[in-house]
Design a protein around this motif. Sequence first.
Motif, mmCIF file in Angstrom:
data_model
loop_
_atom_site.group_PDB
_atom_site.id
_atom_site.type_symbol
_atom_site.label_atom_id
_atom_site.label_comp_id
_atom_site.label_asym_id
_atom_site.label_seq_id
_atom_site.Cartn_x
_atom_site.Cartn_y
_atom_site.Cartn_z
ATOM 1 N N THR A 155 -6.612 -31.120 61.896
ATOM 2 C CA THR A 155 -5.426 -30.633 62.598
ATOM 3 C C THR A 155 -4.884 -29.383 61.908
ATOM 4 O O THR A 155 -4.828 -29.317 60.677
ATOM 5 C CB THR A 155 -4.349 -31.713 62.640
ATOM 6 O OG1 THR A 155 -4.890 -32.889 63.269
ATOM 7 C CG2 THR A 155 -3.131 -31.246 63.412
ATOM 8 N N LEU A 156 -4.474 -28.409 62.716
ATOM 9 C CA LEU A 156 -3.946 -27.150 62.190
ATOM 10 C C LEU A 156 -2.431 -27.105 62.309
ATOM 11 O O LEU A 156 -1.847 -27.571 63.297
ATOM 12 C CB LEU A 156 -4.531 -25.963 62.964
ATOM 13 C CG LEU A 156 -5.882 -25.412 62.538
ATOM 14 C CD1 LEU A 156 -6.319 -24.342 63.527
ATOM 15 C CD2 LEU A 156 -5.828 -24.828 61.140
ATOM 16 N N PRO A 175 10.816 -19.706 64.597
ATOM 17 C CA PRO A 175 10.388 -20.914 65.310
ATOM 18 C C PRO A 175 9.642 -21.852 64.367
ATOM 19 O O PRO A 175 9.059 -21.421 63.370
ATOM 20 C CB PRO A 175 9.462 -20.371 66.406
ATOM 21 C CG PRO A 175 8.953 -19.072 65.854
ATOM 22 C CD PRO A 175 10.084 -18.517 65.039
ATOM 23 N N PRO A 176 9.650 -23.141 64.653
ATOM 24 C CA PRO A 176 8.912 -24.094 63.805
ATOM 25 C C PRO A 176 7.412 -23.877 63.933
ATOM 26 O O PRO A 176 6.950 -23.312 64.934
ATOM 27 C CB PRO A 176 9.340 -25.453 64.361
ATOM 28 C CG PRO A 176 9.712 -25.178 65.790
ATOM 29 C CD PRO A 176 10.319 -23.803 65.781
ATOM 30 N N PRO A 177 6.645 -24.311 62.946
ATOM 31 C CA PRO A 177 5.185 -24.139 63.037
ATOM 32 C C PRO A 177 4.613 -24.961 64.179
ATOM 33 O O PRO A 177 5.124 -26.033 64.521
ATOM 34 C CB PRO A 177 4.688 -24.626 61.673
ATOM 35 C CG PRO A 177 5.765 -25.518 61.167
ATOM 36 C CD PRO A 177 7.048 -24.952 61.690
ATOM 37 N N ARG A 178 3.559 -24.453 64.762
ATOM 38 C CA ARG A 178 2.858 -25.161 65.829
ATOM 39 C C ARG A 178 1.875 -26.148 65.210
ATOM 40 O O ARG A 178 1.385 -25.945 64.097
ATOM 41 C CB ARG A 178 2.110 -24.170 66.732
ATOM 42 C CG ARG A 178 2.974 -23.061 67.306
ATOM 43 C CD ARG A 178 3.932 -23.576 68.354
ATOM 44 N NE ARG A 178 3.227 -23.952 69.576
ATOM 45 C CZ ARG A 178 3.011 -23.121 70.597
ATOM 46 N NH1 ARG A 178 3.426 -21.870 70.541
ATOM 47 N NH2 ARG A 178 2.402 -23.548 71.689
ATOM 48 N N ARG A 179 1.560 -27.206 65.949
ATOM 49 C CA ARG A 179 0.574 -28.193 65.514
ATOM 50 C C ARG A 179 -0.442 -28.367 66.641
ATOM 51 O O ARG A 179 -0.062 -28.589 67.795
ATOM 52 C CB ARG A 179 1.235 -29.530 65.190
ATOM 53 C CG ARG A 179 2.268 -29.478 64.084
ATOM 54 C CD ARG A 179 2.828 -30.860 63.777
ATOM 55 N NE ARG A 179 3.299 -31.518 64.987
ATOM 56 C CZ ARG A 179 2.840 -32.689 65.435
ATOM 57 N NH1 ARG A 179 1.865 -33.310 64.776
ATOM 58 N NH2 ARG A 179 3.325 -33.224 66.543
ATOM 59 N N LEU A 199 -0.328 -30.449 70.113
ATOM 60 C CA LEU A 199 0.217 -31.783 69.892
ATOM 61 C C LEU A 199 1.672 -31.899 70.341
ATOM 62 O O LEU A 199 2.110 -32.978 70.756
ATOM 63 C CB LEU A 199 0.102 -32.145 68.402
ATOM 64 C CG LEU A 199 -1.321 -32.357 67.897
ATOM 65 C CD1 LEU A 199 -1.340 -32.474 66.378
ATOM 66 C CD2 LEU A 199 -1.938 -33.603 68.531
ATOM 67 N N ASP A 200 2.435 -30.826 70.252
ATOM 68 C CA ASP A 200 3.835 -30.876 70.656
ATOM 69 C C ASP A 200 3.991 -30.838 72.172
ATOM 70 O O ASP A 200 4.864 -31.497 72.733
ATOM 71 C CB ASP A 200 4.614 -29.726 70.013
ATOM 72 C CG ASP A 200 4.602 -29.818 68.489
ATOM 73 O OD1 ASP A 200 4.777 -30.938 67.973
ATOM 74 O OD2 ASP A 200 4.406 -28.778 67.838
ATOM 75 N N ARG A 201 3.153 -30.068 72.854
ATOM 76 C CA ARG A 201 3.237 -29.953 74.310
ATOM 77 C C ARG A 201 2.303 -30.918 75.034
ATOM 78 O O ARG A 201 2.327 -31.008 76.252
ATOM 79 C CB ARG A 201 2.951 -28.508 74.736
ATOM 80 C CG ARG A 201 4.066 -27.558 74.321
ATOM 81 C CD ARG A 201 3.583 -26.125 74.254
ATOM 82 N NE ARG A 201 4.675 -25.206 73.937
ATOM 83 C CZ ARG A 201 5.159 -25.027 72.716
ATOM 84 N NH1 ARG A 201 4.645 -25.709 71.701
ATOM 85 N NH2 ARG A 201 6.145 -24.189 72.497
ATOM 86 N N GLU A 202 1.422 -31.580 74.255
ATOM 87 C CA GLU A 202 0.483 -32.554 74.805
ATOM 88 C C GLU A 202 -0.327 -31.964 75.959
ATOM 89 O O GLU A 202 -0.406 -32.524 77.054
ATOM 90 C CB GLU A 202 1.210 -33.825 75.246
ATOM 91 C CG GLU A 202 1.875 -34.572 74.098
ATOM 92 C CD GLU A 202 2.475 -35.892 74.535
ATOM 93 O OE1 GLU A 202 2.568 -36.122 75.763
ATOM 94 O OE2 GLU A 202 2.836 -36.700 73.657
#
Length: 354
Positions: A155-156, A175-179, A199-202
């Motif tokens: 996972t990045l 902005p927060p980091p993306r996963r 992972l955040d937007r599924e």
Amino acid sequence: MRKTSARLLALLSLLQARREWPGALLAERLDVSPRTVRRDVDRLRELGYPVAAVKGPDGGYRLGAGTELPPLLFDDDQAVALAVALQTAAMTGAGIEEAAARALTTVRQVLPARLRHRIDALRITAVDRPGNVLAPQADTEVLLALSTAVRARETLRFDYRAPDHAPASRPGTPPPPRRAEPHHLVTWGGRWYLVAWDLDREDWRTFRVDRLTPRIPTGPRFTPRELPGGDVTAYVATRFRGAHHPDSAPDWPCRGEVVLHRPAPEVAGFAHDGVVEGLAPDRCRLTLGSWSWPSLAALIGRFDADFEIVGPPELSAAFARLGRRYAQAAARSTPGTPGPPHRPGTSDAHADTP
């Protein structure tokens, strides 16, 4: 001595062709005894080639990766292919143009005269579309980091810079980091993209690599997901057509049909993936797609010919919008010609919105 040297080159070529070789099979291919193969392997090791012995019922050998790069062996076709690849490296968008030029010089110096002449005659100038000449280049270290994460299924976490024209959601707050779970690293139109499960937007997303800064360390390992449509090439092509999933929208989101007052052969060469049907010596039917109706109308207008709109109504509305917009621009640019009347409560940018 010449026979031994030729045999060593043949042995090296075989070791480079596959991961492991049983000793008996190498002896058979070289038409020598297993003892001679062992001696030749020892000679390659003395020259710096990391040849490892493979244990097992048959025994065998494997050419490993060493700390230093020993001399490599290429046949004629491989050498020419390498020269072509190095000369077109500027088209990759990976920022390796200078390194590729130095590598080509190094390869050329060690080639025999017959191959050097062939490569010198094969001069390639890599020319991309003008719009891509100034496209941001992806950082080589970032490409390597992303490729490693894709291969390891890790996972990045990364920072992702929005387009320069995009408004900030919270001014002054980063902005927060993306996963995301990285699945594929691809190139399209001179740029590199990461195809990953957000992972955040599924949902699946494509991220431009030149806007991406990985965070260290990477996250946990993940189980690969099935890409919509099952093929990364089809998926990326669909996304750049404006759709999200090949299963639900395999075609352009906007597709229209017109009758052009031009011969079909003159249109076919510029229709790209459109369909051209000859109707008369001076007329043809053109079915074309694009990511928006105004874009489709503009594509049809570039043929510089009279035409009739077959459909759908959205295409007719797009032509009407562009017609008003072009007429306003022409009126503003003509000296002494007043522009269109301004309606209260509207701006020029939205005055032609239906």
